[in-house]
Design a protein around this motif. Structure first.
Motif, mmCIF file in Angstrom:
data_model
loop_
_atom_site.group_PDB
_atom_site.id
_atom_site.type_symbol
_atom_site.label_atom_id
_atom_site.label_comp_id
_atom_site.label_asym_id
_atom_site.label_seq_id
_atom_site.Cartn_x
_atom_site.Cartn_y
_atom_site.Cartn_z
ATOM 1 N N MET A 17 15.712 8.834 -20.364
ATOM 2 C CA MET A 17 16.501 10.040 -20.520
ATOM 3 C C MET A 17 17.932 9.630 -20.850
ATOM 4 O O MET A 17 18.484 8.709 -20.229
ATOM 5 N N LEU A 18 18.532 10.302 -21.850
ATOM 6 C CA LEU A 18 19.855 9.939 -22.351
ATOM 7 C C LEU A 18 20.814 11.103 -22.229
ATOM 8 O O LEU A 18 20.444 12.265 -22.418
ATOM 9 N N ASP A 19 22.092 10.783 -21.936
ATOM 10 C CA ASP A 19 23.111 11.826 -21.918
ATOM 11 C C ASP A 19 23.726 11.948 -23.318
ATOM 12 O O ASP A 19 23.261 11.333 -24.285
ATOM 13 N N GLY A 20 24.795 12.751 -23.420
ATOM 14 C CA GLY A 20 25.405 13.009 -24.718
ATOM 15 C C GLY A 20 26.053 11.811 -25.365
ATOM 16 O O GLY A 20 26.366 11.842 -26.567
ATOM 17 N N ASP A 21 26.266 10.748 -24.608
ATOM 18 C CA ASP A 21 26.873 9.530 -25.156
ATOM 19 C C ASP A 21 25.847 8.422 -25.386
ATOM 20 O O ASP A 21 26.212 7.242 -25.511
ATOM 21 N N ASP A 22 24.577 8.786 -25.414
ATOM 22 C CA ASP A 22 23.472 7.834 -25.595
ATOM 23 C C ASP A 22 23.353 6.853 -24.438
ATOM 24 O O ASP A 22 22.785 5.763 -24.592
ATOM 25 N N MET A 23 23.872 7.242 -23.282
ATOM 26 C CA MET A 23 23.749 6.396 -22.095
ATOM 27 C C MET A 23 22.440 6.740 -21.377
ATOM 28 O O MET A 23 22.069 7.903 -21.260
ATOM 29 N N ILE A 24 21.756 5.735 -20.890
ATOM 30 C CA ILE A 24 20.512 5.940 -20.160
ATOM 31 C C ILE A 24 20.824 6.467 -18.761
ATOM 32 O O ILE A 24 21.566 5.844 -18.006
ATOM 33 N N THR A 25 20.277 7.636 -18.440
ATOM 34 C CA THR A 25 20.505 8.233 -17.117
ATOM 35 C C THR A 25 19.293 8.101 -16.210
ATOM 36 O O THR A 25 19.424 8.119 -14.991
ATOM 37 N N MET A 26 18.095 7.958 -16.817
ATOM 38 C CA MET A 26 16.872 7.802 -16.027
ATOM 39 C C MET A 26 15.876 6.965 -16.822
ATOM 40 O O MET A 26 15.853 7.007 -18.058
ATOM 41 N N PHE A 61 19.179 9.995 -35.157
ATOM 42 C CA PHE A 61 19.109 10.439 -33.770
ATOM 43 C C PHE A 61 20.271 11.388 -33.456
ATOM 44 O O PHE A 61 20.089 12.403 -32.773
ATOM 45 N N THR A 62 21.447 11.066 -33.956
ATOM 46 C CA THR A 62 22.617 11.941 -33.735
ATOM 47 C C THR A 62 22.382 13.314 -34.362
ATOM 48 O O THR A 62 22.702 14.347 -33.748
ATOM 49 N N ARG A 63 21.796 13.351 -35.552
ATOM 50 C CA ARG A 63 21.502 14.641 -36.192
ATOM 51 C C ARG A 63 20.471 15.423 -35.396
ATOM 52 O O ARG A 63 20.581 16.648 -35.247
ATOM 53 N N ALA A 64 19.469 14.742 -34.875
ATOM 54 C CA ALA A 64 18.457 15.429 -34.076
ATOM 55 C C ALA A 64 19.071 16.019 -32.813
ATOM 56 O O ALA A 64 18.739 17.147 -32.408
ATOM 57 N N ARG A 65 20.012 15.306 -32.208
ATOM 58 C CA ARG A 65 20.674 15.826 -31.013
ATOM 59 C C ARG A 65 21.509 17.062 -31.366
ATOM 60 O O ARG A 65 21.463 18.078 -30.654
ATOM 61 N N GLU A 66 22.261 16.950 -32.448
ATOM 62 C CA GLU A 66 23.129 18.070 -32.842
ATOM 63 C C GLU A 66 22.324 19.317 -33.195
ATOM 64 O O GLU A 66 22.729 20.438 -32.881
ATOM 65 N N ASN A 67 21.156 19.117 -33.830
ATOM 66 C CA ASN A 67 20.332 20.255 -34.245
ATOM 67 C C ASN A 67 19.314 20.661 -33.192
ATOM 68 O O ASN A 67 18.557 21.617 -33.411
ATOM 69 N N ARG A 68 19.275 19.923 -32.076
ATOM 70 C CA ARG A 68 18.325 20.188 -30.991
ATOM 71 C C ARG A 68 16.892 20.190 -31.523
ATOM 72 O O ARG A 68 16.081 21.083 -31.250
ATOM 73 N N THR A 69 16.583 19.161 -32.308
ATOM 74 C CA THR A 69 15.242 19.010 -32.864
ATOM 75 C C THR A 69 14.667 17.665 -32.453
ATOM 76 O O THR A 69 15.384 16.785 -31.965
ATOM 77 N N SER A 70 13.376 17.518 -32.671
ATOM 78 C CA SER A 70 12.700 16.268 -32.333
ATOM 79 C C SER A 70 12.751 15.299 -33.508
ATOM 80 O O SER A 70 12.891 15.710 -34.664
ATOM 81 N N LEU A 71 12.650 14.029 -33.193
ATOM 82 C CA LEU A 71 12.646 12.986 -34.208
ATOM 83 C C LEU A 71 11.470 12.054 -33.920
ATOM 84 O O LEU A 71 11.329 11.556 -32.799
ATOM 85 N N PHE A 72 10.611 11.852 -34.926
ATOM 86 C CA PHE A 72 9.463 10.968 -34.787
ATOM 87 C C PHE A 72 9.636 9.761 -35.705
ATOM 88 O O PHE A 72 9.981 9.911 -36.878
ATOM 89 N N VAL A 73 9.382 8.571 -35.163
ATOM 90 C CA VAL A 73 9.474 7.339 -35.945
ATOM 91 C C VAL A 73 8.228 6.506 -35.653
ATOM 92 O O VAL A 73 7.936 6.198 -34.490
ATOM 93 N N GLY A 99 21.677 21.092 -22.093
ATOM 94 C CA GLY A 99 22.772 20.686 -22.964
ATOM 95 C C GLY A 99 22.327 19.682 -23.999
ATOM 96 O O GLY A 99 21.399 19.925 -24.775
ATOM 97 N N ASP A 100 22.976 18.519 -24.034
ATOM 98 C CA ASP A 100 22.680 17.524 -25.063
ATOM 99 C C ASP A 100 21.825 16.364 -24.558
ATOM 100 O O ASP A 100 21.791 15.296 -25.147
ATOM 101 N N THR A 101 21.135 16.540 -23.440
ATOM 102 C CA THR A 101 20.255 15.491 -22.920
ATOM 103 C C THR A 101 19.030 15.330 -23.822
ATOM 104 O O THR A 101 18.437 16.303 -24.269
ATOM 105 N N MET A 102 18.677 14.075 -24.075
ATOM 106 C CA MET A 102 17.519 13.762 -24.915
ATOM 107 C C MET A 102 16.554 12.853 -24.146
ATOM 108 O O MET A 102 16.965 12.072 -23.287
#
Length: 358
Positions: A17-26, A61-73, A99-102
């Motif tokens: 789990m990542l916060d808005g700064d791409d930091m790992i929170t869990m 990944f930044t675009r997916a966060r901003e648009n609140r969409t999923s990204l598959f790779v 919010g912006d958690t991914m």
């Protein structure tokens, strides 16, 4: 909240789990096992500094966060500083209502594909060895006659001409030895499975290598002393380790290093042919810093008669694969110039195991 934590911890897929700064929170236990890193060393760190992803993903990944969409790779190598890269599929998804958690989910693909490959290799090995055994039996008899005839001829020849008959005898004997290896490969006894301490067998193999074929190598041990015993044939497991150490030693013509690493990884499960599922959590890695496997044979290295050595028979690694497969384990290899990793995955002794002794 308690239910959510339980669900997160129970996810079988490595997840972060990542916060808005791409930091790992869990991080869930599957992620810690896959990356071979503890939650303490992951949480609070930037994703891109802890998880090595062989693809330029930061911008999408930044675009997916901003648009609140999923990204598959799909089909990218994922690893960390503590484990070799593995082919995976990645999914980035926003956590709803936060919010912006991914969330990042990592789905290893390499295990499944290589197990299928090993299964196919096993069938091919049986067919190839069956044919080779038949040919070996048919060829050995005329070879003995050729050797005897050459020795008789040499009795009436000059020393110069004897060199030719000596060559015939020498080459015939070499071929016989090769054929005997083929016959031995096909006539292996079934493994006698008993509880075995992996480190005891590894130490025996290391000591033998260090005073023989691996005398020019530096051996580095990175053992997890808490590992439970495995269920294996101790003699055959020793043969496996010796073969792998010999390969690693021969890969480096000059002094190099071989790392022997053991650890526990709950991520690997395989389905047996009878429909049951097996866990192979005990991991043994033999890592050398040689030039790596030739690219053209890397995918077939466990097939019989495939070898990267000039005079190799191609039976050593095929034998290793067969012995590990017969014991219910699994073997894989990752190789790039400067780092080749052979990884053995083995079962633990079942809780209901009975020795059968009075």
């Amino acid at each position: 909240m308690i239910l959510g934590q339980a669900l997160w911890s129970s996810l079988p897929v490595p997840s972060l789990m990542l916060d808005g700064d791409d930091m790992i929170t869990m991080s869930n236990p599957a992620a810690e096992s896959f990356l071979n890193m503890s939650a303490k060393s992951l949480v609070g760190e930037k994703l891109w500094e802890k998880v090595m992803i062989d693809a330029p993903l930061e911008a999408p990944f930044t675009r997916a966060r901003e648009n609140r969409t999923s990204l598959f790779v799909n089909d990218v190598d994922v690893g960390s500083g503590e484990r070799a890269p593995m082919l995976c599929n990645l999914q980035f998804a926003p956590l709803q209502g936060s919010g912006d958690t991914m969330i990042v989910m990592i789905s290893p693909r390499e295990i499944a594909s290589r197990i299928n490959q090993n299964h196919s290799s096993g069938k091919a090995a049986k067919s190839a060895i069956g044919m080779a055994e038949m040919l070996a039996h048919e060829i050995k008899n005329p070879l003995a006659g050729i050797t005897g005839a050459a020795q008789l001829l040499s009795m009436g020849l000059t020393p110069e001409d004897q060199e030719m008959t000596d060559l015939i005898v020498e080459e015939s004997r070499r071929i016989v030895k090769l054929l005997e290896q083929v016959e031995q490969f096909g006539n292996l006894r079934k493994p006698i499975l008993k509880p075995v301490n992996i480190h005891d067998v590894l130490d025996r193999a290391r000591q033998s290598a260090a005073v023989g074929f691996g005398a020019h190598m530096l051996f580095v041990e990175e053992y997890d002393p808490s590992l439970p015993q495995t269920l294996a044939d101790g003699d055959q497991l020793l043969q496996v380790f010796l073969n792998l150490l010999k390969n690693a030693s021969e890969a480096s013509e000059e002094a190099g290093s071989i790392r022997l690493r053991t650890f526990y990884d709950t991520a690997l499960r395989v389905h047996r042919s009878d429909g049951t599922q097996a866990r192979l959590p005990l991991q043994v890695e033999i890592i050398d810093d040689g030039p790596g496997l030739p690219r053209e044979i890397a995918d077939d290295i466990f097939e019989p008669f495939v070898s990267g050595k000039e005079n190799g028979t191609g039976l050593g690694l095929a034998l290793v694969s067969k012995l590990i497969g017969d014991a219910g384990g699994w073997i894989s290899v990752d190789s790039v110039p400067g780092r080749t990793v052979f990884r053995l995955s083995l079962p633990v002794v079942p809780k209901d195991y009975e020795t059968g002794e009075d």
